[in-house]
Design a protein around this motif. Structure first.
Motif, PDB file in Angstrom:
ATOM      1  N   PRO A 242       4.576  -1.169   3.736  1.00  0.00           N
ATOM      2  CA  PRO A 242       3.964  -0.029   3.048  1.00  0.00           C
ATOM      3  C   PRO A 242       5.001   0.992   2.595  1.00  0.00           C
ATOM      4  CG  PRO A 242       3.621   0.179   5.404  1.00  0.00           C
ATOM      5  CD  PRO A 242       4.216  -1.188   5.166  1.00  0.00           C
TER       6      PRO A 242
ATOM      7  N   PRO B 165       0.840  -1.198   0.000  1.00  0.00           N
ATOM      8  CA  PRO B 165       0.000   0.000   0.000  1.00  0.00           C
ATOM      9  C   PRO B 165       0.878   1.252   0.000  1.00  0.00           C
ATOM     10  CG  PRO B 165       0.089  -0.920   2.195  1.00  0.00           C
ATOM     11  CD  PRO B 165       0.819  -1.885   1.313  1.00  0.00           C
TER      12      PRO B 165
ATOM     13  N   ARG C  18      -3.995   1.885  -2.988  1.00  0.00           N
ATOM     14  CA  ARG C  18      -3.573   0.550  -3.396  1.00  0.00           C
ATOM     15  C   ARG C  18      -3.723   0.405  -4.908  1.00  0.00           C
ATOM     16  NH1 ARG C  18      -2.117  -3.730  -0.640  1.00  0.00           N
ATOM     17  NH2 ARG C  18      -2.212  -3.757   1.629  1.00  0.00           N
TER      18      ARG C  18
ATOM     19  N   GLY D 142     -13.021   0.351   2.258  1.00  0.00           N
ATOM     20  CA  GLY D 142     -12.030   1.353   2.606  1.00  0.00           C
ATOM     21  C   GLY D 142     -12.326   2.096   3.894  1.00  0.00           C
ATOM     22  N   TYR D 143     -11.904   3.357   3.920  1.00  0.00           N
ATOM     23  CA  TYR D 143     -11.913   4.135   5.157  1.00  0.00           C
ATOM     24  C   TYR D 143     -12.614   5.483   4.933  1.00  0.00           C
ATOM     25  CZ  TYR D 143      -8.223   0.667   5.318  1.00  0.00           C
ATOM     26  OH  TYR D 143      -7.526  -0.514   5.205  1.00  0.00           O
TER      27      TYR D 143
ATOM     28  N   VAL E 173      -3.189  -1.794   6.797  1.00  0.00           N
ATOM     29  CA  VAL E 173      -4.141  -1.562   5.701  1.00  0.00           C
ATOM     30  C   VAL E 173      -4.217  -2.841   4.858  1.00  0.00           C
ATOM     31  CG1 VAL E 173      -4.091   0.946   5.548  1.00  0.00           C
ATOM     32  CG2 VAL E 173      -2.248  -0.347   4.522  1.00  0.00           C
TER      33      VAL E 173
ATOM     34  N   LEU F 243       0.975   5.048   1.471  1.00  0.00           N
ATOM     35  CA  LEU F 243       0.372   5.921   2.476  1.00  0.00           C
ATOM     36  C   LEU F 243       0.873   7.345   2.250  1.00  0.00           C
ATOM     37  CD1 LEU F 243       0.830   3.620   5.619  1.00  0.00           C
ATOM     38  CD2 LEU F 243      -1.015   3.626   3.923  1.00  0.00           C
TER      39      LEU F 243
ATOM     40  N   VAL G  91      -4.722   6.417   2.103  1.00  0.00           N
ATOM     41  CA  VAL G  91      -4.300   5.067   1.723  1.00  0.00           C
ATOM     42  C   VAL G  91      -4.609   4.811   0.247  1.00  0.00           C
ATOM     43  CG1 VAL G  91      -4.577   2.605   2.189  1.00  0.00           C
ATOM     44  CG2 VAL G  91      -4.758   4.262   4.069  1.00  0.00           C
TER      45      VAL G  91
ATOM     46  N   LEU H   9      -6.778   7.547   7.194  1.00  0.00           N
ATOM     47  CA  LEU H   9      -6.629   6.938   8.512  1.00  0.00           C
ATOM     48  C   LEU H   9      -5.794   7.857   9.405  1.00  0.00           C
ATOM     49  CD1 LEU H   9      -5.916   3.193   7.630  1.00  0.00           C
ATOM     50  CD2 LEU H   9      -7.965   4.111   8.743  1.00  0.00           C
TER      51      LEU H   9
ATOM     52  N   ARG I 291      -5.181  -5.729   2.248  1.00  0.00           N
ATOM     53  CA  ARG I 291      -5.621  -5.649   0.853  1.00  0.00           C
ATOM     54  C   ARG I 291      -7.016  -6.249   0.716  1.00  0.00           C
ATOM     55  NH1 ARG I 291      -4.720  -9.349  -3.627  1.00  0.00           N
ATOM     56  NH2 ARG I 291      -3.432 -10.609  -2.214  1.00  0.00           N
TER      57      ARG I 291
END
Length: 248
Positions: free
Chosen positions: A164, A83, A101, A198-199, A131, A85, A99, A120, A133
């Motif tokens: 990451p 990932p 990907r 996700g977030y 995080v 960040l 985040v 996040l 996948r």
């Protein structure tokens, strides 16, 4: 001789004042230009969000539209790659990371692209959050957009413990090699906030940067400073030209 010297000094002071005022005014015009650019960007995004006419995810690789905005949708899966960040991202006045990907569209020969999964928070010790996948085939949709601007900072991605990449900016050309991809699309997909994936996220294209109205405020300040320099110079000139009193 004294008058000639005074005139020369006045000319020198006025030349300096005009140069300074011109420099300040140029900064004001630059801020106005940035205001118009960002307002045009927001207008274009708003039109896309109102229409939401989906393009295929493969259009993220269209170099001719690398600076444009489109709504896109399609199927595919997240690649087994680290990932990314994006550091220094504020949300609700809290520091954190965004985040990203790598997502491989299912369309034949489609170029993979970065998908923004959301934001996040970071704790005080800056421990990076896990995080995982997302697994399996997925249908995604969202706003295709240029990567977030990183300003004058270099877009550097540094590997961290656990895998990451912690990035100061998103340079998709450079990230491709770091993520084990032959290439990455120049645009990223800002995932639709309504999707159960996700977030915390939104479709704001100006996160952590100045909105148009703030550029206008700065422009007014620069123009005011330019005017102040000229006014002060004029007042000093008039003061020096006042005849000196002699005798009672």
């Amino acid at each position: 001789m004294v008058r000639v010297s005074r005139r020369r000094n006045l000319v020198a002071w006025w030349l300096l004042a005009v140069l300074v005022a011109a420099g300040l005014a140029s900064l004001g015009f630059w801020q106005l230009d940035r205001m118009h650019q960002k307002q045009a960007m927001l207008d274009a995004v708003q039109q896309v969000l109102v229409q939401r006419s989906p393009r295929p995810l493969a259009s993220a690789a269209d170099a001719a539209r690398a600076r444009d905005y489109d709504w896109a949708a399609g199927g595919g899966s997240f690649v087994d790659a680290p990932p990314v960040l994006l550091d220094n991202q504020q949300r609700d006045e809290r520091p954190g990371v965004r985040v990203y990907r790598v997502f491989q569209p299912s369309a034949p020969h489609a170029t993979p692209l970065l998908v923004e999964l959301g934001w996040l928070p970071l704790p005080g010790d800056r421990t990076l959050p896990p995080v995982p996948r997302p697994q399996g085939g997925l249908e995604v949709a969202g706003l295709l957009a240029p990567p977030p601007s990183h300003g004058i900072m270099a877009a550097v991605a540094t590997p961290q413990a656990g895998g990451p990449l912690l990035a100061t900016g998103l340079d998709t050309a450079a990230l491709g090699a770091q993520l084990g991809q032959p290439s990455l699309a120049p645009r990223v997909l800002k995932l639709d906030p309504d999707l159960p994936l996700g977030y915390a996220r939104d479709l704001d294209v100006l996160p952590n940067t100045l909105p148009p109205e703030q550029h206008l405020g700065y422009a007014v300040q620069w123009f005011a400073l330019a005017l102040a320099v000229l006014v002060i110079t004029l007042l000093l000139t008039l003061r020096k030209r006042k005849p000196e009193r002699t005798g009672p």
